[in-house]
Write an enzyme that holds these catalytic residues in place. Structure first.
Site, mmCIF file in Angstrom:
data_model
loop_
_atom_site.group_PDB
_atom_site.id
_atom_site.type_symbol
_atom_site.label_atom_id
_atom_site.label_comp_id
_atom_site.label_asym_id
_atom_site.label_seq_id
_atom_site.Cartn_x
_atom_site.Cartn_y
_atom_site.Cartn_z
ATOM 1 N N GLU A 136 27.324 -2.788 -18.113
ATOM 2 C CA GLU A 136 27.537 -1.691 -17.161
ATOM 3 C C GLU A 136 27.286 -0.308 -17.757
ATOM 4 O O GLU A 136 28.157 0.575 -17.694
ATOM 5 C CB GLU A 136 28.943 -1.779 -16.555
ATOM 6 C CG GLU A 136 29.137 -3.016 -15.713
ATOM 7 C CD GLU A 136 30.444 -3.013 -14.915
ATOM 8 O OE1 GLU A 136 31.249 -2.092 -15.085
ATOM 9 O OE2 GLU A 136 30.633 -3.937 -14.116
ATOM 10 N N ASP A 169 37.277 -1.529 -20.234
ATOM 11 C CA ASP A 169 38.524 -1.988 -19.640
ATOM 12 C C ASP A 169 39.158 -3.094 -20.485
ATOM 13 O O ASP A 169 39.372 -4.201 -20.022
ATOM 14 C CB ASP A 169 38.187 -2.489 -18.220
ATOM 15 C CG ASP A 169 39.390 -3.018 -17.488
ATOM 16 O OD1 ASP A 169 40.441 -2.373 -17.546
ATOM 17 O OD2 ASP A 169 39.269 -4.083 -16.852
ATOM 18 N N GLU A 223 29.631 -11.010 -13.039
ATOM 19 C CA GLU A 223 31.076 -10.774 -12.848
ATOM 20 C C GLU A 223 31.365 -10.749 -11.354
ATOM 21 O O GLU A 223 30.586 -10.182 -10.574
ATOM 22 C CB GLU A 223 31.525 -9.421 -13.423
ATOM 23 C CG GLU A 223 31.617 -9.363 -14.918
ATOM 24 C CD GLU A 223 32.107 -8.003 -15.436
ATOM 25 O OE1 GLU A 223 32.869 -7.319 -14.708
ATOM 26 O OE2 GLU A 223 31.721 -7.649 -16.559
ATOM 27 N N TYR A 240 32.211 -6.309 -7.230
ATOM 28 C CA TYR A 240 33.604 -6.602 -6.855
ATOM 29 C C TYR A 240 33.807 -6.294 -5.375
ATOM 30 O O TYR A 240 34.536 -5.388 -5.007
ATOM 31 C CB TYR A 240 34.555 -5.805 -7.752
ATOM 32 C CG TYR A 240 34.586 -6.371 -9.154
ATOM 33 C CD1 TYR A 240 35.458 -7.408 -9.485
ATOM 34 C CD2 TYR A 240 33.717 -5.907 -10.137
ATOM 35 C CE1 TYR A 240 35.469 -7.959 -10.760
ATOM 36 C CE2 TYR A 240 33.718 -6.450 -11.410
ATOM 37 C CZ TYR A 240 34.600 -7.474 -11.713
ATOM 38 O OH TYR A 240 34.609 -8.024 -12.968
HETATM 39 C C1 GCB Z 1 33.924 -4.596 -14.754
HETATM 40 C C2 GCB Z 1 33.838 -4.602 -16.214
HETATM 41 C C3 GCB Z 1 34.987 -5.357 -16.861
HETATM 42 C C4 GCB Z 1 36.284 -5.000 -16.151
HETATM 43 C C5 GCB Z 1 36.172 -5.438 -14.710
HETATM 44 C C6 GCB Z 1 37.434 -5.070 -13.917
HETATM 45 O O1 GCB Z 1 32.967 -4.347 -14.060
HETATM 46 O O2 GCB Z 1 32.614 -5.082 -16.697
HETATM 47 O O3 GCB Z 1 35.033 -5.039 -18.223
HETATM 48 O O4 GCB Z 1 37.392 -5.580 -16.760
HETATM 49 O O5 GCB Z 1 35.088 -4.786 -14.111
HETATM 50 O O6 GCB Z 1 38.280 -5.929 -13.704
HETATM 51 O O7 GCB Z 1 37.572 -3.916 -13.560
#
Ligand code: GCB
Length: 650
Positions: free
Chosen positions: A451, A206, A540, A504
């Site tokens: 990931e 991403d 994250e 997330y």
């Molecule tokens: C993740 C990735 C990261 C993305 C992020 C997102 O899990 O490791 O590279 O930018 O999520 O914001 O989707």
């Protein structure tokens, strides 16, 4: 009572054992530094440039190899080295294939005339596959971005001392299932929907796949017999620096070596002779992280002086100075220890990314980011998702910012990317990364991937191998990879030292449901710790914000929603950091560019700073928290004491 002499001997034996293994990687990629025996000529600025837009993207090679004619470059643009965001041409912004850079360089005549001088061409990084010629002679090629490569070019220059030095670099950004990161080219063959030959490059990460030359290109010199590599392993308990110097060149077997360690004021504090040895510093000043000690980032200078006798009996010398920080790193089942003291990562994930420059190195940006990290009270970051410029690691060494150094192993999600070719390349990349970064005190852990599909059957053996290889290259640092797999199905987790988990909650899962964060995050931690009994970093978490978008009650993409997500995570971190959670790294430090897609509004907006480095509300939330944590440790130096009560969100 403990016997101090025995204690000291034990430490040294341990250091020697480590250092013997470290000497396995003495193939050399020392950061270019000037000295009385070494000169540098930077080749930054404008190069002639052209993308190969021919149908098979191969015109450059068909016309040019082995001699690069100017025909391909007959209408050169004068572009900086990163091309994607400086063009008005959409075909070039999203170009996939070969681009050509070319430049004539004035080389000091002395460098060519003096046969005792090695002239080395070094490319800091070019993405992805590069081929380099000097005066039409191929001098090197390299697979992979984000890491340096070099070639000795003195022989070519001496072949015709009257010829100007013409450097040509071809770079191809095509990714395959075996590259790191992996990607693949997909041809779309439906003639009713796509023009003939239409293809796209699919990637599994991403961030925008910025192409071209990202970092400095330079020439540097060394004598013909030279210091090729240095490895240091330090021990805080007795101020010992075990060193191992690799010498190369025709007279290397007759070289004599002297090593001198000086402190910040240039005073000599220890000396040694020979290619391997131990420097003992009495009352050593240790290297400490930012906000953990009143003197963070203390560095000694270790000067290696190599001497050999020249053909006429003259003494030929090479001198190289390496900054060295004395510190140790250790992981227990619940803690991360730096110099045997618990360290809690309160930091960020970053990208090398900014307007116009893309991933091109930029000093003002680097300095601004360090000022912002210090403002924030961040003590650490992860080099998500690839190795950063070496200058950034030097800044970390000096400022005491702790680094989790990540390989470009991001998006290993296709089962074909777990095959032997991918594995062999991954091992090579880890070798290049460890060789480049092994001496940075700021680097405390290697991350071999982000990931990956670590629940797939081949992932177990794959990560067992990559991690074992990395540990063999560097037995002094823990190794991890960052996972978003389910704890019960992750096949690589048994091999890591620290569990790094991305989640997330209330974003990709249960969007908008802030109320589930607490329960789900608790479950996440308990499950991982319950199974592995290893310390955990929340590597994250975060939420996108369109800056300036407000909503109460908070809704997704508003500044208020990001703040609520952060606070909900923080409540759980505060319970768990008393147990086994050893860090929290926000995703992301700043907004960054991505490929175009329906979930990205001109890039990823999970930054707590905008791409132009202005704070969103989440930055103030985090700042208040990070300074509070730093104050709590009781280790904050008096000059940094921050009255938390005065830190308030606007
Ligand atoms: C993740 C990735 C990261 C993305 C992020 C997102 O899990 O490791 O590279 O930018 O999520 O914001 O989707």
């Amino acid at each position: 009572m403990a016997c101090p002499v025995k204690h000291l001997q034990l430490h040294l034996i341990l250091l020697f054992a480590l250092w013997d293994v470290c000497s396995m990687i003495n193939s050399g990629m020392l950061f270019p530094r000037e000295s009385s025996s070494r000169e540098i000529k930077e080749l930054n600025g404008l190069w002639s440039f052209r993308a190969d837009l021919s149908p098979n993207r191969n015109l450059g090679f068909e016309q040019a190899e082995p001699i690069i004619t100017t025909s391909l470059l007959s209408q050169p643009n004068s572009d900086p080295l990163i091309y994607n965001d400086i063009t008005q041409d959409p075909k070039l912004r999203d170009f996939i294939g070969w681009v050509w850079y070319d430049r004539e360089v004035v080389v000091p005549s002395r460098w060519v005339a003096d046969k005792n001088i090695r002239v080395v061409l070094r490319v800091g990084s070019a993405h992805y596959y590069s081929v380099v010629w000097v005066n039409g002679v191929k001098v090197t090629e390299h697979h992979g971005g984000h890491l340096p490569f070099e070639a000795e070019i003195g022989g070519v220059l001496r072949g015709d001392p009257t010829a100007p030095c013409r450097i040509t670099i071809a770079v191809n950004n095509t990714l395959t299932l075996q590259t790191l990161p992996p990607g693949n080219i997909q041809y779309l063959n439906d003639p009713a929907r796509y023009p003939k030959g239409y293809f796209v490059q699919n990637t599994y990460f991403d961030f925008f796949n910025y192409a071209g030359i990202h970092r400095s290109v330079l020439l540097y010199t060394t004598p013909q017999t030279y210091v090729n590599d240095i490895t240091v392993v330090t021990d805080f308990a007795d101020g010992a620096i075990a060193y191992d110097v690799a010498v190369s060149g025709s007279a290397s077997s007759n070289a004599s070596l002297k090593v001198t360690l000086t402190d910040g004021r240039g005073r000599c504090v220890a000396t040694a002779t020979g290619p391997k040895g131990v420097l003992k510093v009495v009352d050593a000043t240790l290297w400490w992280p930012y906000l953990m000690h009143e003197r963070p980032g203390f560095l000694y200078n270790m000067e290696v002086c190599l001497q050999v006798a020249g053909a006429r009996g003259e003494v030929l010398e090479d001198r190289y100075t390496l900054p060295v920080g004395i510190r140790t790193v250790k992981v227990t089942s619940t803690q991360f220890l730096i110099n045997n003291k618990p360290f809690y990562f309160h930091g960020v994930n970053k990208h090398e990314d900014s307007d116009i420059r893309g991933k091109g190195f930029d000093w003002p940006l680097v300095v601004k980011d360090f000022n912002l990290m210090k403002w924030l009270g961040a003590n650490s970051f992860r080099t998500s998702h690839y190795p950063y410029d070496e200058e950034i690691l030097h800044m970390c060494d000096r400022h005491g910012i702790v680094v989790i150094d990540e390989s470009p192993g991001v998006g290993i999600r296709d089962i074909r990317s777990f095959g032997n070719a991918s594995l062999a390349h991954h091992l090579d990349v880890m070798g290049e990364l460890v060789t480049r970064d092994k001496n940075h005190p700021s680097v405390v852990m290697w991350s071999v991937a982000n990931e990956p599909a670590s629940e797939m059957p081949p992932a177990g053996l794959y990560f067992e191998t990559v991690i074992a290889h990395t540990k063999a290259l560097d037995p002094t640092r823990p190794v991890t990879y960052v996972t978003n797999s389910n704890y019960a199905r992750d096949k690589g987790a048994p091999f890591v030292d620290v569990i790094c988990v991305n989640s997330y909650l209330s974003w990709y899962h249960d969007p908008g449901a802030l109320e589930v964060i607490s329960l789900q995050l608790n479950t996440q931690f308990e499950e991982w710790y319950g199974k592995y009994k290893k310390p955990i970093i929340q590597s994250e978490y975060g939420a996108d914000v369109v800056p300036g978008l407000h909503s109460d009650p908070p809704v997704m993409f508003s500044e208020e929603y990001q703040v609520m997500v952060l606070r909900s995570y923080h409540e759980v971190f505060d319970q768990k950091r008393k147990q086994y959670v050893i860090g929290e790294l926000i995703w992301n430090f700043a907004d960054f560019m991505t490929a175009q897609g329906v979930t990205r509004v001109v890039g990823n907006k999970k930054g707590i700073f905008t791409r132009q480095r202005q704070p969103k509300a989440g930055a103030y939330t985090l700042r208040e928290r990070y300074w509070r944590i730093a104050n709590e440790t009781g280790l904050l130096p008096p000059w940094t004491k921050y009255p938390c009560s005065q830190l308030r969100s606007p």
